[in-house]
Design a protein around this motif. Structure first.
Motif, PDB file in Angstrom:
ATOM      1  N   GLU A   4      39.319 -84.232  68.481  1.00  0.00           N
ATOM      2  CA  GLU A   4      39.944 -83.148  67.735  1.00  0.00           C
ATOM      3  C   GLU A   4      40.715 -83.710  66.555  1.00  0.00           C
ATOM      4  O   GLU A   4      41.493 -84.653  66.694  1.00  0.00           O
ATOM      5  N   LYS A   5      40.477 -83.097  65.400  1.00  0.00           N
ATOM      6  CA  LYS A   5      41.222 -83.436  64.190  1.00  0.00           C
ATOM      7  C   LYS A   5      41.886 -82.156  63.710  1.00  0.00           C
ATOM      8  O   LYS A   5      41.203 -81.185  63.387  1.00  0.00           O
ATOM      9  N   ASP A  69      38.965 -80.094  62.255  1.00  0.00           N
ATOM     10  CA  ASP A  69      38.345 -79.150  63.184  1.00  0.00           C
ATOM     11  C   ASP A  69      39.188 -77.878  63.264  1.00  0.00           C
ATOM     12  O   ASP A  69      38.665 -76.783  63.461  1.00  0.00           O
ATOM     13  N   SER A  70      40.502 -78.047  63.157  1.00  0.00           N
ATOM     14  CA  SER A  70      41.454 -76.947  63.265  1.00  0.00           C
ATOM     15  C   SER A  70      42.575 -77.145  62.260  1.00  0.00           C
ATOM     16  O   SER A  70      42.885 -78.284  61.899  1.00  0.00           O
ATOM     17  N   LYS A  87      36.537 -77.424  58.454  1.00  0.00           N
ATOM     18  CA  LYS A  87      35.095 -77.514  58.646  1.00  0.00           C
ATOM     19  C   LYS A  87      34.498 -76.142  58.959  1.00  0.00           C
ATOM     20  O   LYS A  87      35.181 -75.252  59.490  1.00  0.00           O
ATOM     21  N   GLY A  90      35.262 -74.006  62.092  1.00  0.00           N
ATOM     22  CA  GLY A  90      36.553 -74.489  62.565  1.00  0.00           C
ATOM     23  C   GLY A  90      37.499 -73.353  62.955  1.00  0.00           C
ATOM     24  O   GLY A  90      37.182 -72.169  62.819  1.00  0.00           O
ATOM     25  N   THR A 140      42.144 -73.950  72.263  1.00  0.00           N
ATOM     26  CA  THR A 140      41.453 -75.247  72.315  1.00  0.00           C
ATOM     27  C   THR A 140      41.440 -75.864  73.712  1.00  0.00           C
ATOM     28  O   THR A 140      40.556 -76.645  74.033  1.00  0.00           O
TER      29      THR A 140
END
Length: 180
Positions: A4-5, A69-70, A87, A90, A140
């Motif tokens: 996760e980013k 990602d978030s 993204k 996302g 998430t």
């Protein structure tokens, strides 16, 4: 597999850095690789602030997140800056108490959370960040609320220990704002 980013952004004083630190501490507690990278504007309180957090079972080799990602967005300027980087597909968590009538991308999932309003209902505006974190974790499922509370118990000691309960409540309120 965890990878996760996330970029968390808002005004200085909104608890942006604390959210990122909590996620990184949770990862460390779970023996998962993590990197927390803060970025401050020219002013600390009231200026813009953001942090990048990478959580991965693989080695994290760079603090730079070009395509998160978030994103967790606490104010309007942060939405303008970071929504284009998110993204495709996302997750975008927006503090809808401060970000009103905005155009959102249609290729991402938007969660509008009135974090300031919900925090005020709890009696403490300063927990708006925990409301947002609760919403993020509810969707998430990267960490549990117990993981976060464990970190807070280590971080909030002495006179700050009394803040753990309201932060727990804020996490729950944030979850309830996005889970029907």
């Amino acid at each position: 597999m965890i990878n996760e980013k996330v970029i968390i952004a808002g005004f200085g004083g909104q608890g942006v850095m604390l959210m990122g630190q909590i996620l990184s501490y949770c990862a460390t507690e779970k023996d998962v690789n993590t990197l927390w990278f803060p970025s401050y504007g020219p002013e600390t309180r009231g200026g813009t602030a953001n942090c990048s957090v990478t959580i991965s079972e693989e080695y994290v080799n760079s603090p730079v997140i070009s395509t998160p990602d978030s994103i967790i967005i606490m104010n309007k300027p942060s939405l303008a800056k970071f929504q284009p980087k998110l993204k495709q597909g996302g997750l975008c968590f927006v503090n809808s108490s401060l970000v009103i009538d905005e155009a959102y991308r249609d290729d991402v999932t938007i969660y509008q959370v009135p974090a300031n309003d919900l925090a005020l209902q709890l009696g403490n505006l300063k927990v708006a960040n925990m409301v947002m974190l609760g919403a993020y974790l509810a969707i998430t499922k990267i960490f549990t609320f117990d993981d976060v509370i464990s970190v807070l118990e280590h971080k909030f000691t002495g006179t700050k220990a009394k803040l753990i309960d309201i932060n727990r409540q804020a996490l729950e309120v944030g979850k309830n704002a996005v889970i029907q």
